[in-house]
Design a protein around this motif. Structure first.
Motif, PDB file in Angstrom:
ATOM      1  N   GLU A  48      67.855 -88.169 -38.720  1.00  0.00           N
ATOM      2  CA  GLU A  48      67.885 -88.642 -40.101  1.00  0.00           C
ATOM      3  C   GLU A  48      66.470 -88.580 -40.671  1.00  0.00           C
ATOM      4  N   ARG A  54      71.141 -89.818 -45.523  1.00  0.00           N
ATOM      5  CA  ARG A  54      72.365 -90.583 -45.764  1.00  0.00           C
ATOM      6  C   ARG A  54      72.139 -91.420 -47.007  1.00  0.00           C
ATOM      7  N   HIS A  79      79.751 -93.276 -48.814  1.00  0.00           N
ATOM      8  CA  HIS A  79      78.377 -92.916 -48.449  1.00  0.00           C
ATOM      9  C   HIS A  79      78.331 -91.394 -48.433  1.00  0.00           C
ATOM     10  N   VAL A  81      76.338 -87.816 -47.089  1.00  0.00           N
ATOM     11  CA  VAL A  81      75.399 -87.168 -46.179  1.00  0.00           C
ATOM     12  C   VAL A  81      74.930 -85.877 -46.825  1.00  0.00           C
TER      13      VAL A  81
END
Length: 101
Positions: A48, A54, A79, A81
């Motif tokens: 990440e 995210r 959410h 990505v």
């Protein structure tokens, strides 16, 4: 020989290029959710902040709403990505393996 379509326009965030999973599904010619399942299957190979971002439904609500207005994310997405351009090949490979297994 069939030519692969050009990649979709990238989202520029912090000087880096990112793609939504919906963009990747479209670019790969895959049904909805294939890129997401490919990402989840090989999640441990992604970092990440460098390979993906995210976006949180609360903290990033404005950014997600803007993506939704542009139809870059699926309507039901909570959410979001975003996959870095440097990680797209891994998603494509995992998606291909998923579709052909």
């Amino acid at each position: 020989m069939m030519q692969q379509p050009a990649p979709p326009a990238a989202l520029e965030i912090g000087g880096r290029a990112y793609y939504t999973l919906r963009q990747l599904d479209g670019w790969l010619g895959a049904p909805k959710g294939i890129a997401f399942r490919a990402f989840k299957r090989c999640r441990d190979r992604f970092r990440e902040g460098s390979d993906f971002l995210r976006l949180d439904a609360v903290d990033d609500a404005g950014r997600i709403a803007a993506l939704r207005e542009r139809e870059l994310v699926y309507p039901a997405s909570v959410h979001v990505v975003l996959i870095a351009d440097t990680a797209v090949a891994r998603i494509a490979e995992a998606s291909y393996m998923q579709n052909n297994s």
